[in-house]
Design an enzyme around this catalytic site. Structure first.
Site, mmCIF file in Angstrom:
data_model
loop_
_atom_site.group_PDB
_atom_site.id
_atom_site.type_symbol
_atom_site.label_atom_id
_atom_site.label_comp_id
_atom_site.label_asym_id
_atom_site.label_seq_id
_atom_site.Cartn_x
_atom_site.Cartn_y
_atom_site.Cartn_z
ATOM 1 N N GLU A 171 27.408 -59.504 43.735
ATOM 2 C CA GLU A 171 26.775 -58.730 44.812
ATOM 3 C C GLU A 171 27.441 -57.392 45.118
ATOM 4 O O GLU A 171 28.051 -57.215 46.197
ATOM 5 C CB GLU A 171 26.705 -59.581 46.091
ATOM 6 N N GLU A 365 22.871 -68.034 43.001
ATOM 7 C CA GLU A 365 23.110 -68.579 44.347
ATOM 8 C C GLU A 365 21.785 -68.769 45.057
ATOM 9 O O GLU A 365 20.932 -67.881 45.039
ATOM 10 C CB GLU A 365 23.941 -67.619 45.217
HETATM 11 C C1 FCB Z 1 26.358 -64.574 49.453
HETATM 12 C C2 FCB Z 1 27.772 -64.656 48.923
HETATM 13 C C3 FCB Z 1 28.397 -66.021 49.008
HETATM 14 C C4 FCB Z 1 28.014 -66.744 50.287
HETATM 15 C C5 FCB Z 1 26.533 -66.670 50.530
HETATM 16 C C6 FCB Z 1 26.053 -67.390 51.757
HETATM 17 O O1 FCB Z 1 26.069 -63.275 49.828
HETATM 18 O O2 FCB Z 1 27.821 -64.244 47.581
HETATM 19 O O3 FCB Z 1 29.782 -65.871 48.873
HETATM 20 O O4 FCB Z 1 28.758 -66.285 51.338
HETATM 21 O O5 FCB Z 1 26.104 -65.343 50.581
#
Ligand code: FCB
Length: 455
Positions: A171, A365
């Site tokens: 990110e 994620e």
């Molecule tokens: C993302 C992050 C991860 C976690 C989630 C909820 O932005 O990459 O580390 O905190 O959000």
């Protein structure tokens, strides 16, 4: 509880099912065995930065309990685990002397994962820059890109015979903007122009590191995990439509476009000049040849997806997700306050496929924060998390059905962990962690996921 069957037959037969974590959020013992200080270690001890004064000092104590955590994953039946390496354990000062003990920690972890039949997916940078590099200008300094490449070289040389899946960054938007414009994440700075320089140096370091990893890793598959925030205009009013376009440029295109060889979006360059974030004629951080380096072809793109936003005029650079699609959000909100919008994930995956044509997409994620804890019998009935995951896995399957090359999905997260500025108040885990005793208790979502992926 009512569950909706997800049609997994739409997904490829070798689809990777996994869970994800990051170093600072779970490891604890940040200075053990010769590790150096990171910007998060420094940030966390400043009053008011992390809710309730929480910090990664202990986190989930994974640095000492990693064997138990690998066992949990084996029980869960995942074939893949995405975790990040702490740069400060490998190069305590960010550059120079290598700390062998840090490498040993990750070697043991990787060996245990492989013994358990779990494929390691390594992220090199999940926001924990060595403090020494911060003192030399951090990501604002172009030389940090060179230090990152050196770090990538050291780690891939040692783990390259056992790890084939690599992500350079997690990110970049967050590194740049949460850390340097909003000041809510380390290093806590607040300058839009700086954030643009930071984002550029992060992308440059990505492009430079990809061939280095490939050189060290036979059969390497290398990518980057990008966060995305799909957006729709709040209304059809032209001002809202324009605001949505700007938000999408600010949040999504600014990173996806250069990674995939399209350079920085020209409408955004113009808009940033008009707003004074960039000088009239130049981008001081952009040197000739950079865009070619950033566009180094990758084997996959990782997509981190949680929610989407409806944008109103005046909020085109806002992170406020308080405007749901339809009010209240038809599928509700997670405890982060994020509207639940699985359909936007399908659409975004289709868009990435059509616009950027990556060879492969991984959902690196996806998950939800709900605080459900053990009842008297010790059962954790986190039905809302199950529902969230089911809806989003279904959305990924929908995208696969239309030909999007999705190849894997990682639940955020294995454990309830340190949710950055929110501290331990937000719980994303499939496994409950009692933060006082470090006891781990699988939630119902853990059992549900095990069944889903176990077939
Ligand atoms: C993302 C992050 C991860 C976690 C989630 C909820 O932005 O990459 O580390 O905190 O959000």
């Amino acid at each position: 509880m009512h569950t909706e069957p997800v049609d997994l037959s739409l997904l490829p037969s070798d689809f990777a099912w996994g869970v994800a974590t990051s170093a600072y959020q779970i490891e604890g013992s940040p200075r053990a065995d010769g590790a150096g200080e990171s910007i998060w270690d420094r940030f966390a001890v400043q009053p008011g930065t992390i809710l309730n004064g929480d910090s990664g000092e202990t986190a989930c104590d994974h640095y000492r309990r990693w064997e138990e955590d690998v066992e949990l994953m084996a029980e869960l039946g995942v074939g893949a685990y995405r975790f990040s390496v702490a740069w400060t354990r490998i190069l305590p000062d960010g550059a120079g002397e290598v700390n062998r003990a840090g490498l040993t920690f990750y070697e043991r972890l990787v060996d245990a994962l492989r013994d358990a039949g779990i494929e390691p997916y390594v992220t090199l940078y999940h926001w924990d820059l060595p403090q020494r590099l911060e003192e030399a200008g951090g990501w604002r300094n172009r030389e940090t890109a060179g230090a990152f490449v050196e770090y990538a070289r050291v780690v891939s040389e040692v783990l390259g015979d056992r790890v084939t899946r690599w992500m350079t960054h997690n990110e970049p938007w967050v590194t740049a903007f949460a850390g340097h414009r909003d000041g809510v994440f380390a290093p806590g700075r607040t300058d839009f122009g700086e954030a643009l320089a930071v984002g550029h140096h992060v992308l440059l370091s990505h492009g430079l590191a990809v061939p280095v990893i490939r050189q060290n890793v036979p059969g390497a598959s290398v990518g980057i995990a990008l966060d995305c925030r799909p957006a729709v205009p709040a209304t059809r009013a032209p001002a809202d439509v324009a605001a949505q376009r700007h938000f999408d440029g600010f949040r999504n295109r600014w990173f996806f476009d250069p990674v995939f060889g399209k350079g920085y979006p020209s409408d955004m360059m113009k808009a940033y000049r008009a707003r004074g974030y960039l000088p009239a004629k130049s981008a001081p951080w952009l040197q000739s040849g950079d865009l070619e380096l950033i566009a180094e072809p990758i084997d996959f793109v990782g997509i981190n997806y949680y929610t989407s936003i409806a944008v109103r005029a005046g909020e085109e650079e806002s992170e406020d997700t308080g405007v749901p699609h339809g009010s209240p959000a038809p599928e509700g909100y997670t405890e982060m306050g994020w509207p639940i919008t699985p359909g936007e994930l399908t659409r975004f995956l289709e868009r990435v496929h059509e616009t950027y044509e990556p060879p492969m997409i991984l959902i690196t994620e996806n998950g939800a924060s709900y605080s459900d804890g053990p009842d008297e019998a010790g059962v954790i009935a986190d039905d809302r998390r199950i529902r969230y995951l089911e809806r989003h896995i279904g959305a990924v399957a929908q995208a696969a059905a239309t030909g999007v090359p999705v190849a894997g999905y990682f639940v955020w997260s294995l454990l309830d962990n340190l949710e950055w500025a929110s501290g331990f108040s937000q719980r994303f885990g499939l496994v409950w962690v009692d933060h006082a005793t470090q006891q781990r208790v699988p939630k119902n979502s853990f059992h549900w996921y095990r069944q889903l992926i176990g077939g």
